[in-house]
Motif scaffolding. Structure first.
Motif, PDB file in Angstrom:
ATOM      1  N   ASP A   2      51.215  32.278  49.187  1.00  0.00           N
ATOM      2  CA  ASP A   2      51.172  31.949  47.780  1.00  0.00           C
ATOM      3  C   ASP A   2      49.697  31.842  47.399  1.00  0.00           C
ATOM      4  O   ASP A   2      48.960  31.016  47.937  1.00  0.00           O
ATOM      5  N   LEU A   3      49.275  32.675  46.498  1.00  0.00           N
ATOM      6  CA  LEU A   3      47.875  32.652  46.069  1.00  0.00           C
ATOM      7  C   LEU A   3      47.492  31.278  45.532  1.00  0.00           C
ATOM      8  O   LEU A   3      46.396  30.779  45.762  1.00  0.00           O
ATOM      9  N   ASP A   4      48.444  30.667  44.843  1.00  0.00           N
ATOM     10  CA  ASP A   4      48.179  29.334  44.294  1.00  0.00           C
ATOM     11  C   ASP A   4      47.829  28.361  45.404  1.00  0.00           C
ATOM     12  O   ASP A   4      46.928  27.527  45.260  1.00  0.00           O
ATOM     13  N   GLU A  57      41.750  43.333  48.025  1.00  0.00           N
ATOM     14  CA  GLU A  57      41.688  43.546  46.579  1.00  0.00           C
ATOM     15  C   GLU A  57      42.286  42.377  45.828  1.00  0.00           C
ATOM     16  O   GLU A  57      41.712  41.855  44.884  1.00  0.00           O
ATOM     17  N   LEU A  58      43.457  41.950  46.283  1.00  0.00           N
ATOM     18  CA  LEU A  58      44.131  40.842  45.595  1.00  0.00           C
ATOM     19  C   LEU A  58      43.298  39.571  45.660  1.00  0.00           C
ATOM     20  O   LEU A  58      43.125  38.871  44.669  1.00  0.00           O
ATOM     21  N   SER A  81      37.995  35.856  39.679  1.00  0.00           N
ATOM     22  CA  SER A  81      38.366  35.344  38.363  1.00  0.00           C
ATOM     23  C   SER A  81      38.221  33.828  38.306  1.00  0.00           C
ATOM     24  O   SER A  81      38.146  33.249  37.234  1.00  0.00           O
ATOM     25  N   ASN A  82      38.220  33.198  39.469  1.00  0.00           N
ATOM     26  CA  ASN A  82      37.994  31.753  39.502  1.00  0.00           C
ATOM     27  C   ASN A  82      36.539  31.401  39.678  1.00  0.00           C
ATOM     28  O   ASN A  82      36.195  30.242  39.896  1.00  0.00           O
ATOM     29  N   ASP A 129      44.633  46.271  50.336  1.00  0.00           N
ATOM     30  CA  ASP A 129      45.368  45.693  49.195  1.00  0.00           C
ATOM     31  C   ASP A 129      45.179  44.187  49.146  1.00  0.00           C
ATOM     32  O   ASP A 129      44.973  43.589  48.089  1.00  0.00           O
ATOM     33  N   ILE A 130      45.285  43.577  50.321  1.00  0.00           N
ATOM     34  CA  ILE A 130      45.118  42.122  50.380  1.00  0.00           C
ATOM     35  C   ILE A 130      43.708  41.736  49.942  1.00  0.00           C
ATOM     36  O   ILE A 130      43.509  40.780  49.177  1.00  0.00           O
ATOM     37  N   LEU A 185      44.325  28.862  46.520  1.00  0.00           N
ATOM     38  CA  LEU A 185      43.361  28.369  45.535  1.00  0.00           C
ATOM     39  C   LEU A 185      43.361  26.859  45.486  1.00  0.00           C
ATOM     40  O   LEU A 185      42.318  26.232  45.319  1.00  0.00           O
ATOM     41  N   LEU A 217      40.232  39.846  43.418  1.00  0.00           N
ATOM     42  CA  LEU A 217      40.584  39.677  42.003  1.00  0.00           C
ATOM     43  C   LEU A 217      40.767  38.208  41.645  1.00  0.00           C
ATOM     44  O   LEU A 217      40.211  37.706  40.662  1.00  0.00           O
ATOM     45  N   ASN A 218      41.573  37.531  42.479  1.00  0.00           N
ATOM     46  CA  ASN A 218      41.886  36.150  42.172  1.00  0.00           C
ATOM     47  C   ASN A 218      40.700  35.230  42.336  1.00  0.00           C
ATOM     48  O   ASN A 218      40.449  34.350  41.524  1.00  0.00           O
ATOM     49  N   ARG A 257      43.029  37.834  31.917  1.00  0.00           N
ATOM     50  CA  ARG A 257      41.652  38.061  32.324  1.00  0.00           C
ATOM     51  C   ARG A 257      41.456  39.404  33.023  1.00  0.00           C
ATOM     52  O   ARG A 257      40.401  39.681  33.560  1.00  0.00           O
ATOM     53  N   ARG A 296      49.251  35.412  36.971  1.00  0.00           N
ATOM     54  CA  ARG A 296      48.270  34.358  36.814  1.00  0.00           C
ATOM     55  C   ARG A 296      47.099  34.788  35.927  1.00  0.00           C
ATOM     56  O   ARG A 296      46.627  34.021  35.095  1.00  0.00           O
ATOM     57  N   LEU A 297      46.643  36.019  36.234  1.00  0.00           N
ATOM     58  CA  LEU A 297      45.404  36.419  35.575  1.00  0.00           C
ATOM     59  C   LEU A 297      45.641  37.356  34.397  1.00  0.00           C
ATOM     60  O   LEU A 297      44.738  38.078  33.997  1.00  0.00           O
ATOM     61  N   THR A 356      49.336  37.821  41.128  1.00  0.00           N
ATOM     62  CA  THR A 356      48.031  37.944  40.480  1.00  0.00           C
ATOM     63  C   THR A 356      48.201  38.400  39.028  1.00  0.00           C
ATOM     64  O   THR A 356      47.539  37.889  38.113  1.00  0.00           O
TER      65      THR A 356
END
Lengths: 129, 657
Positions: free
Chosen positions: A112-114, A20-21, A28-29, A17-18, A117, A24-25, B428, B424-425, B421
């Protein structure tokens, strides 16, 4: 001047799952993501493909994150690659261990995904200086 | 004892030799001895003075002070040296005999007088001043008395050093001050008498009341001072032993204090420890050592007798080998039925000297304090143990909390990550991706839920005092119902066999249901498609319920590990199946609460067999968890006895509904 911007990321975590997350993130960047699910593969792939960034989970089967970190920092070809450690082990001791072992960044779960990133962005900026 | 006697005899012989030498050297002749009647009178006076010695106790040794020097000084002026020696010896012999001393002792004491007196007399003779009125004569008399005193003191010290096996120098110096003072006072008294006699022959009689008064006063003063010192030491000893100490340390300190309190050479302090076993510590000059059980028993037996101070001879022969060598023993103890009994015994080099109870009184007072100190020491050890246990428990809790927080954070990370996610996305993402993320969030959320539930159950199960019902459970019906329910939930095929049909177990039905259901669900998850058998049979002492699957099974080295918390053998599969790693741990806890045990064996042909062993409920229910027995409605009339380890019997009656 060589192009050291971050483009290819290796993600190593046994939790799909991690992975995958993150995929994805990151994708997309605009980053290219390769993923592995254990420490041995992480080390092998890192040495073979020399990614621009490695995101390592600490608790992994076969070889744990800290061991992979040590291995990569010991190798000339991979020493310069920035490595981010991910883990749920957040005691002061563990964080200290991670920094000591040479991690470039240490993120504790749930993360925090942010933040991740932002860190990658920071690396970008520095890389192009 | 042989060597001591020999040495003492040697000393006596030395005295004789010295006296002979002096006699020969001074050319004494029997005829010049002097007036026989005078000698006889002097002998009588010597005897009287010898009968009233003053005993002074200095540290461990007794010092006996007499007015011999006074009589000696007078005698020197009256008769020749030979006569003085004769008078002194005769007087001493008479005094000793009147005191009913043993013949050996009489002989020795008499001989021991010869040496010093001979030397003193001869010195006086050499100095040659015989005019009783002149100060010069007094000076020579004093010198002679001094010689007597020194030699006598040396001889006494030698005897003590032989019997006490200590260095003569120490003993000599220990009481030399007292002896010197006594000599001076005594000698000057003699000179006083002489001077008075010059005035009129009867004048010396005036001195008698004075001597008596001073003697008595000094004696009572000495006694009072000894008492005072003893109680001072008692207070000091009490305050020194008030500090918290371990049990053995306390015994050692108490024995040491008792030893100095009653001026003994060795002491032993005994008390029962926390488990009720009597232990003791012996203190002597070499240090403290744990007393062996025989010694402890011996001392306790002594304390049971009526006497409180025993001379060596009064100690029963059978006990003597276990006790330190001594001349006398002072024993004190607290009441044997008190909460904190203690026994003290002090072994002394000094003989019991009459009905003086001051020593035993002081020791008895100290014994009371001892008991308190010992009780304190025991409590202290208990507190230390509890603290250590508590720290252990705290550490285990900390470890558990660390493990739990890690387990909780993992699904949380995925859940929050997925939601973040999504936010944010959001534009997209493809529909498929969005769908996947929502599914991840949901799944991980549910996993978190289950984990929390399990953790709470585990926490409750950790509690030692779990209320457990006791009902009559007919296994055939019970397991049959359970199988039906589970089949509806998991779609697994469950077959139930109960042998014999009528098998009954008395236990908590709810907990048993939870346990068996857990095991069956586990089987259905990890051995999907396999038939699950639930078998119940009677075994010695109780009942065995087995949950058998024919799936992949668990390898030998992991068969114990699976019961540990948070252990999941196959990480990836548990993510999809939503395991928490606590299931089997919980099952084992439940089994423990029900008074039984849970083990894992391999199914013949492959697969897992979980064996739950339960007591039938008709014998002992496991006593470590104090079980509240509740009689619930049963179908039969039961009248049963249940006994726990302490032997309490509780009877349970079932009634017809």
């Amino acid at each position: 001047m060589s192009d050291t911007s971050v483009r290819r990321v290796l993600v190593a975590d046994d939790d799909p799952d991690i992975v995958e997350l993150l995929r994805l993130n990151l994708e997309s960047n605009g980053y290219q993501v390769t993923s592995v699910e254990n420490g041995e593969d992480a080390r092998a792939v890192a040495l073979a493909e020399l990614p621009d960034l490695v995101v390592l989970d600490v608790m992994m089967p076969k070889l744990n994150g800290l061991e992979v970190l040590a291995a990569l920092k010991a190798h000339d070809s991979t020493r310069e690659i920035p490595i981010v450690m991910l883990t749920a082990r957040a005691s002061d001791n563990d964080v200290w261990e991670g920094w000591q072992a040479g991690a470039d960044y240490y993120i504790t779960k749930p993360f925090d995904l942010d933040e991740l990133l932002r860190f990658i962005g920071y690396l970008q900026v520095n890389a192009t200086l | 004892m042989g060597t001591v006697t020999r040495k003492v005899a040697a000393l006596a012989t030395a005295h004789l030799v010295v006296a002979m030498a002096v006699a020969l050297g001074g050319r004494w002749t029997a005829s010049e001895a002097g007036d026989l009647s005078t000698i006889a009178v002097l002998a009588g006076v010597f005897a009287i003075v010898g009968l009233f010695p003053m005993h002074l106790e200095l540290s461990r040794h007794a010092c006996t002070v007499t007015l011999t020097e006074a009589v000696l000084v007078v005698a020197l002026f009256q008769v020749s040296p030979a006569g003085v020696v004769l008078a002194a010896a005769a007087g001493e012999a008479i005094a000793c005999a009147l005191q009913r001393q043993r013949p050996g002792k009489v002989a020795f004491n008499t001989a021991a007088v010869l040496g010093p007196v001979a030397l003193a007399a001869q010195l006086f003779e050499w100095l040659g001043v015989r005019d009783a009125a002149s100060p010069a004569a007094w000076a020579t008399a004093l010198a002679a008395a001094a010689v007597y005193a020194v030699v006598n003191h040396a001889s006494t010290s030698a005897v003590i050093s032989i019997t006490a096996r200590q260095h003569i120098g120490r003993i000599f110096l220990a009481s030399v001050a007292t002896a010197a003072t006594a000599t001076v006072v005594s000698a000057s008294l003699g000179l006083c008498v002489l001077a008075l006699a010059e005035v009129t022959p009867a004048a010396p009689l005036l001195v008698i009341p004075l001597i008596l008064a001073v003697g008595l006063a000094t004696r009572s003063l000495a006694v009072q001072r000894a008492e005072h010192l003893r109680f001072e030491r008692l207070y000091e000893a009490s305050s020194r032993t008030s500090g918290l100490q371990g049990f053995e340390d306390a015994l050692a300190t108490l024995a040491a204090e008792a030893r100095s309190l009653v001026t003994g050479s060795a002491a032993i302090c005994c008390a029962p420890d926390r488990s009720g076993v009597w232990r003791g510590v012996v203190i002597d000059d070499t240090g403290a050592v744990a007393a062996d059980p025989a010694a402890v028993r011996a001392v306790r037996q002594l304390s049971g007798r009526a006497e409180v101070e025993f001379s060596e001879g009064a100690v029963p022969k059978v006990l003597r080998p276990h006790l330190p060598a001594s001349r006398s023993v002072v024993v004190a103890s607290t009441a044997p039925d008190s909460d904190a009994p203690a026994v003290l015994a002090v072994f002394r080099e000094i003989d019991v000297a009459g009905p003086d109870t001051s020593r035993s009184d002081v020791l008895a007072a100290f014994a009371g304090h001892c008991a308190l100190t010992v009780a304190n020491a025991r409590l202290y050890e208990e507190v230390e143990d509890s603290l250590r246990q508590q720290l252990d428990v705290n550490r285990q809790k900390d470890d558990f909390v660390a493990a739990v927080s890690h387990e909780l954070k993992t699904p949380l990370t995925s859940m929050l990550g997925a939601l973040s996610t999504l936010r944010r996305l959001t534009t997209r993402l493809t529909d498929e991706q969005r769908e996947r993320l929502v599914e991840v969030a949901e799944r991980q959320g549910q996993r978190l839920h289950r984990l929390i539930d399990d953790l709470l159950t585990v926490a409750a199960a950790e509690d030692e005092h779990v209320a457990c019902n006791s009902e009559s459970v007919r296994l055939l019906e019970f397991l049959g119902e359970l199988a039906d329910d589970l089949h509806a939930a998991t779609e697994a095929v469950i077959a139930v066999h109960v042998e014999p049909d009528t098998l009954i177990v008395r236990t908590d039905a709810l907990k048993l249901r939870q346990l068996v259901a857990n095991l069956v669900e586990n089987a259905s998850k990890y051995a999907p498609g396999s038939e699950i058998d639930v078998l119940a049979s009677a075994v010695s002492g109780g009942v065995a319920i087995c949950v058998v699957d024919h799936g992949p099974g668990i390898p030998e080295p992991d068969r114990e590990r699976v019961f540990e918390r948070f252990v999941q053998l196959d990480q990836s599969s548990t993510r999809t199946k939503g395991g928490t790693g606590l299931g089997l741990y919980l099952c084992r806890q439940l089994a423990r609460i029900l008074g039984g045990g849970l083990t894992l064996e391999e199914t013949t042909g492959g697969g897992c067999t979980f064996v739950l062993a339960l007591p039938s409920g008709l014998g002992g229910v496991r006593p470590s968890s104090p079980i509240r027995v509740v009689a619930t409605g049963g179908d039969e009339v039961h009248h049963e006895q249940q006994e726990d380890e302490a032997g309490l019997a509780a009877s349970i009656t079932g009634e017809d509904r």
